[in-house]
Structures are given as structure tokens and as C-alpha cells.
Design a protein around this motif. Sequence first.
Motif, PDB file in Angstrom:
ATOM      1  N   UNK A 179      -7.986  34.341 -26.205  1.00  0.00           N
ATOM      2  CA  UNK A 179      -7.824  33.084 -25.483  1.00  0.00           C
ATOM      3  C   UNK A 179      -7.210  33.327 -24.104  1.00  0.00           C
ATOM      4  N   UNK A 180      -6.241  34.224 -24.042  1.00  0.00           N
ATOM      5  CA  UNK A 180      -5.643  34.561 -22.757  1.00  0.00           C
ATOM      6  C   UNK A 180      -6.642  35.311 -21.878  1.00  0.00           C
ATOM      7  N   UNK A 181      -7.414  36.193 -22.484  1.00  0.00           N
ATOM      8  CA  UNK A 181      -8.453  36.894 -21.726  1.00  0.00           C
ATOM      9  C   UNK A 181      -9.404  35.888 -21.085  1.00  0.00           C
ATOM     10  N   UNK A 182      -9.815  34.897 -21.864  1.00  0.00           N
ATOM     11  CA  UNK A 182     -10.735  33.889 -21.353  1.00  0.00           C
ATOM     12  C   UNK A 182     -10.113  33.108 -20.205  1.00  0.00           C
ATOM     13  N   UNK A 183      -8.835  32.786 -20.308  1.00  0.00           N
ATOM     14  CA  UNK A 183      -8.172  32.051 -19.222  1.00  0.00           C
ATOM     15  C   UNK A 183      -8.195  32.860 -17.930  1.00  0.00           C
ATOM     16  N   UNK A 184      -8.002  34.152 -18.056  1.00  0.00           N
ATOM     17  CA  UNK A 184      -7.999  34.997 -16.855  1.00  0.00           C
ATOM     18  C   UNK A 184      -9.418  35.164 -16.296  1.00  0.00           C
ATOM     19  N   UNK A 185     -10.407  35.219 -17.160  1.00  0.00           N
ATOM     20  CA  UNK A 185     -11.789  35.276 -16.667  1.00  0.00           C
ATOM     21  C   UNK A 185     -12.137  33.977 -15.928  1.00  0.00           C
ATOM     22  N   UNK A 186     -11.664  32.860 -16.453  1.00  0.00           N
ATOM     23  CA  UNK A 186     -11.890  31.587 -15.768  1.00  0.00           C
ATOM     24  C   UNK A 186     -11.176  31.553 -14.420  1.00  0.00           C
ATOM     25  N   UNK A 187      -9.993  32.143 -14.345  1.00  0.00           N
ATOM     26  CA  UNK A 187      -9.282  32.195 -13.065  1.00  0.00           C
ATOM     27  C   UNK A 187     -10.086  32.980 -12.038  1.00  0.00           C
ATOM     28  N   UNK A 188     -10.758  34.028 -12.493  1.00  0.00           N
ATOM     29  CA  UNK A 188     -11.665  34.766 -11.593  1.00  0.00           C
ATOM     30  C   UNK A 188     -12.846  33.887 -11.194  1.00  0.00           C
ATOM     31  N   UNK A 189     -13.449  33.248 -12.172  1.00  0.00           N
ATOM     32  CA  UNK A 189     -14.671  32.472 -11.955  1.00  0.00           C
ATOM     33  C   UNK A 189     -14.434  31.265 -11.052  1.00  0.00           C
ATOM     34  N   UNK A 211     -12.365  30.514 -27.131  1.00  0.00           N
ATOM     35  CA  UNK A 211     -12.812  31.754 -26.502  1.00  0.00           C
ATOM     36  C   UNK A 211     -13.710  32.583 -27.415  1.00  0.00           C
ATOM     37  N   UNK A 212     -13.312  32.745 -28.665  1.00  0.00           N
ATOM     38  CA  UNK A 212     -14.070  33.635 -29.546  1.00  0.00           C
ATOM     39  C   UNK A 212     -15.327  32.984 -30.105  1.00  0.00           C
ATOM     40  N   UNK A 213     -15.591  31.757 -29.708  1.00  0.00           N
ATOM     41  CA  UNK A 213     -16.840  31.089 -30.095  1.00  0.00           C
ATOM     42  C   UNK A 213     -17.767  30.875 -28.908  1.00  0.00           C
ATOM     43  N   UNK A 214     -17.373  31.365 -27.734  1.00  0.00           N
ATOM     44  CA  UNK A 214     -18.100  31.031 -26.510  1.00  0.00           C
ATOM     45  C   UNK A 214     -19.248  31.980 -26.207  1.00  0.00           C
ATOM     46  N   UNK A 215     -19.162  33.223 -26.653  1.00  0.00           N
ATOM     47  CA  UNK A 215     -20.132  34.231 -26.260  1.00  0.00           C
ATOM     48  C   UNK A 215     -21.514  34.003 -26.835  1.00  0.00           C
ATOM     49  N   UNK A 216     -22.530  34.414 -26.070  1.00  0.00           N
ATOM     50  CA  UNK A 216     -23.903  34.259 -26.514  1.00  0.00           C
ATOM     51  C   UNK A 216     -24.227  35.116 -27.719  1.00  0.00           C
ATOM     52  N   UNK A 217     -24.961  34.549 -28.676  1.00  0.00           N
ATOM     53  CA  UNK A 217     -25.330  35.259 -29.899  1.00  0.00           C
ATOM     54  C   UNK A 217     -26.816  35.571 -29.973  1.00  0.00           C
ATOM     55  N   UNK A 218     -27.576  35.067 -29.040  1.00  0.00           N
ATOM     56  CA  UNK A 218     -29.009  35.323 -29.014  1.00  0.00           C
ATOM     57  C   UNK A 218     -29.274  36.778 -28.611  1.00  0.00           C
ATOM     58  N   UNK A 219     -30.355  37.349 -29.121  1.00  0.00           N
ATOM     59  CA  UNK A 219     -30.665  38.743 -28.796  1.00  0.00           C
ATOM     60  C   UNK A 219     -30.886  38.944 -27.302  1.00  0.00           C
ATOM     61  N   UNK A 220     -31.299  37.898 -26.615  1.00  0.00           N
ATOM     62  CA  UNK A 220     -31.497  38.009 -25.170  1.00  0.00           C
ATOM     63  C   UNK A 220     -30.177  37.981 -24.409  1.00  0.00           C
ATOM     64  N   UNK A 221     -29.082  37.676 -25.082  1.00  0.00           N
ATOM     65  CA  UNK A 221     -27.766  37.610 -24.435  1.00  0.00           C
ATOM     66  C   UNK A 221     -27.048  38.947 -24.556  1.00  0.00           C
TER      67      UNK A 221
END
Length: 314
Positions: A76-86, A118-128
Motif C-alpha cells: 500500500x505504501x509502495x502504491x502511494x509512492x508510485x502515485x506520487x511519481x505519477x 494496491x494488491x488488487x490493482x495490477x493487471x491479470x490478463x496475459x496481455x498485461x
Amino acid sequence: MEPTISSRLAGGVWGALVGDALGVPYEFRSPDSLGPEWIRMIGGGTHDQPAGTWSDDGALTLALLDSLLSVGFDPADQARRYLAWYEDGAYTPDGDGLFDVGGTTRVALERIRAGTPAESAGGTDERANGNGSLMRTLPIALVGRDLDDATLIEQAHRASAVTHAHPQSQVACAAYVLIAARLLHGATERDGLPAAVLARLRAAYQASGLEGHLAALDVLLRWPTRGGHGYVIDSFWSAWDAFAGAADHQETVVRAIRYGTDTDTTACIAGGLAGVSFGLESIPPEWLSAVRGQDLVEPLIEPLVAGVPEVEGT
């Protein structure tokens, strides 16, 4: 003389950033346009950036490193920092903002911004299965240098899942982290290292009944080409081969860039391995000094190496 642990740790961070910055102006170029004598730390190029500018690869690597050093392992903290970058340009040289972001990463960050955990946000499709989690994953091995394999594998999977949750991305991240951990502790035999790590992963996945990860591991094992592309499996092997056939950091990142296409990411991934293996002193000083944003990097390296015994090669 073997590098000290401190040199390997600092070399991993700087090795990734230097490789990234070196590769930025050449992104999307074809291999036949990239003779080794033409690869220099220059500005302009594909993204029209000043010389020595790292990309999203380096920024997200620093974001993950900062998170691990500040709060421990917390997606969750990792995601917050990625959002700060974004959103705000955090972890970019001189705070000048992002100029590139992968599609799968963008979609995941938009989900997180909308409230998805955060841990539910990542793409799960094979194209991701772009290389957006692999390019940033090295700090797990650096900060977690005393952790066992099982913990490193779990952390690699969970950190990847913030943006890239398909088993292929998770397996590539876990393999890279285990390889980097072994290099950090002085492994010098490169020929058999991937095979040994992949066998370790197979045993772990069989014991846990992770059928999807076993299937992804088979894809990784069978992958035949090294093209410097954005697909995570190709990125893993392109970076590994660039490193495995090189004598130092400079040769590693030049070899990585000469694949063409996703030059910054291949060189970032390979440069991190080379920095860990050969140490900080293997990075050309003129490249190191040319990288922008030094005042952002050094305060992260200081706690990373603090208290590390200066024992060579261990």
C-alpha cells in the motif's frame, strides 16, 4: 579484489539508474542503428530529455527503495509512492516530472487512485505482461539481503502485483530478485545461475501448489529469443544475457542497449545486476557524474549501506 557489500548495494542502485539514463535517448531504435561506439550519455533522442535523465524505470525503482527503507515491505505504501511519481513527479531528476509510463502501469495507478487496494490493482490478463514491475524490483533484493528465498519470492510477487499481477510478471520478478540476491552475496558463476534459481522457484511453486506460476515458469524457461522488447519474459532474458556475457558494468549496459527497442529498460535491468556483481567502482565515473538528480539518490543509498560490514565478497 572483490567488491564490498556496500559497493555492491550502491552499485545496484546506481547501476540501474545509469543504465536507464544511458538508454533513454535510444529507445525504440533498431539494433542495426546502435553500434557500440555510438552509445554515449547524451541528451535529446527519443524523448528529448537532458543527458543523464532516468525514466519511469529509475523513478519507480527509487520509489520502491524509499518505501522499503522507510516502512518495510508494504504494498500500500509502495502504491502511494508510485502515485506520487505519477501525479506529482516525485522521484524524477530535479522533480521535473514523468515523460513515459507503460500502459499496464497507468491502468493500475488509475485503479489505485480510484480506490482499488494496491494488491488488487495490477493487471491479470496475459496481455498485461509488460516489464513495468521487473524494471523496479531490484530493491527487494538489496533491502532484503538477509531474507530467505521464500520471503524474497513472496515479496517479489506481491510487489509486482501492485501493477502487474499475472504469474508471468511475478515469476520474472522473483527470478530476478533471487539472482540479484545471490550476486550480492558474492556468486561469481554466471553460467548456471539462472538454471539454479529457476529450479529453486519450481520447487517453491510445486510445494505451494501454484499451478499458474509453474506454467509461467515453463514459459520463462522455453523463451527462445533476446530482442530487447517490452514483454517481461524477453526483458528478463535480454538483460540477463547482456550481463552474463560482459566483463563490467559498461560492457553490460552497452550490450543491453544494442538490442534496440526498449533500450532504457533492458539497460536498467541489466545495469542493476552488473552494479551488484561488479560494484560501484565498475561504473564509468563520467557516466555516474553525468546522471541528474544526485541529491535525490544519495540520501537513499546512505541508509541502504548504513551499518553494513565492509567484508569483501560476502
